[in-house]
Design a protein around this motif. Structure first.
Motif, short mmCIF file in Angstrom:
data_model
loop_
_atom_site.label_atom_id
_atom_site.label_comp_id
_atom_site.label_asym_id
_atom_site.label_seq_id
_atom_site.Cartn_x
_atom_site.Cartn_y
_atom_site.Cartn_z
N SER A 68 -1.61 -34.84 5.18
CA SER A 68 -2.74 -35.37 4.41
C SER A 68 -2.61 -35.11 2.91
O SER A 68 -3.51 -35.43 2.14
N SER A 69 -1.50 -34.52 2.48
CA SER A 69 -1.33 -34.24 1.05
C SER A 69 0.05 -34.72 0.60
O SER A 69 0.81 -35.28 1.37
N LEU A 70 0.35 -34.47 -0.65
CA LEU A 70 1.63 -34.88 -1.22
C LEU A 70 2.56 -33.69 -1.34
O LEU A 70 2.12 -32.54 -1.48
N CYS A 71 3.86 -33.97 -1.31
CA CYS A 71 4.85 -32.96 -1.62
C CYS A 71 5.91 -33.60 -2.51
O CYS A 71 6.04 -34.83 -2.56
N PHE A 114 0.88 -35.63 -14.38
CA PHE A 114 0.26 -34.37 -13.95
C PHE A 114 -1.10 -34.17 -14.60
O PHE A 114 -2.01 -33.61 -13.99
N ASN A 115 -1.26 -34.61 -15.84
CA ASN A 115 -2.56 -34.50 -16.50
C ASN A 115 -3.59 -35.39 -15.81
O ASN A 115 -4.76 -35.01 -15.68
N ARG A 116 -3.16 -36.56 -15.37
CA ARG A 116 -4.08 -37.48 -14.69
C ARG A 116 -4.40 -37.01 -13.27
O ARG A 116 -5.50 -37.23 -12.78
N ALA A 123 1.26 -29.12 -5.31
CA ALA A 123 2.04 -29.72 -4.23
C ALA A 123 3.30 -28.89 -3.98
O ALA A 123 3.94 -28.42 -4.92
N PRO A 124 3.66 -28.69 -2.72
CA PRO A 124 4.89 -27.96 -2.43
C PRO A 124 6.12 -28.72 -2.92
O PRO A 124 6.15 -29.95 -2.87
N ILE A 125 7.10 -27.97 -3.38
CA ILE A 125 8.38 -28.53 -3.80
C ILE A 125 9.39 -28.20 -2.71
O ILE A 125 9.69 -27.03 -2.45
N ILE A 126 9.90 -29.23 -2.06
CA ILE A 126 10.87 -29.06 -0.97
C ILE A 126 12.24 -29.48 -1.48
O ILE A 126 12.42 -30.62 -1.93
N GLY A 143 8.10 -23.42 -3.72
CA GLY A 143 6.79 -23.16 -4.31
C GLY A 143 6.15 -24.43 -4.85
O GLY A 143 6.24 -25.48 -4.24
N THR A 144 5.52 -24.31 -6.01
CA THR A 144 4.80 -25.42 -6.62
C THR A 144 5.17 -25.53 -8.09
O THR A 144 5.74 -24.59 -8.67
#
Length: 152
Positions: A68-71, A114-116, A123-126, A143-144
């Protein structure tokens, strides 16, 4: 980690991508010059395959839906078996050492997005290390962007 110098980063939006749209699809191709230390970030709905050199030392990234979120997914070409294990080990070491700089450059280069959408910082960084050698082929959570940007 190398120091990030914003003045050495060039950003180019490509093929239907603007400073704040779209989030998906949004792909990043980060390349560099070993001679000048300049970084080149291409942001588009496709990767900038024409900017990639035969050494394959670019950083590719994209936003993906993860549940349900972004990565943020990053793909690093350690090798495809074309190098001896010792060369792949060195490339792996360099990618790991320079990755915080690369992520900082991507975050800074796309700061208007990112500002918007401030939630992108959480978001996790994979990271997908791609290699023919099992000791280097792995997926890791780094991490993020928030964590990376606050790291000294």
């Amino acid at each position: 980690m190398s120091t990030f110098y914003p003045e050495k980063l060039s950003v180019e939006y490509m093929d239907g991508t603007a400073a704040t749209e779209p989030v998906i699809p949004r792909r990043y191709t980060l390349t560099h010059s070993d001679v000048t230390g300049e970084l080149f970030l291409n942001i588009g709905i496709h990767y900038a395959w024409d900017k990639i050199n035969p050494l394959r030392d670019e950083v590719l990234g994209e936003w993906k839906q993860c549940g349900s979120s972004l990565c943020f997914c990053v793909y690093l070409h350690v090798d495809q078996g074309e190098f001896k294990p010792s060369v792949s080990a060195k490339r792996n070491e360099i990618f790991r050492r320079e990755l915080p700089l690369a992520l900082t450059a991507i975050r800074y280069g796309d700061r208007f997005l990112f500002n918007r959408y401030p939630h992108l910082d959480q978001a996790p960084i994979i990271i997908q290390f791609m290699s023919a050698y099992p000791q280097f082929a792995r997926q890791e959570n780094w991490g993020t962007f928030q964590r990376i940007s606050t790291k000294k």
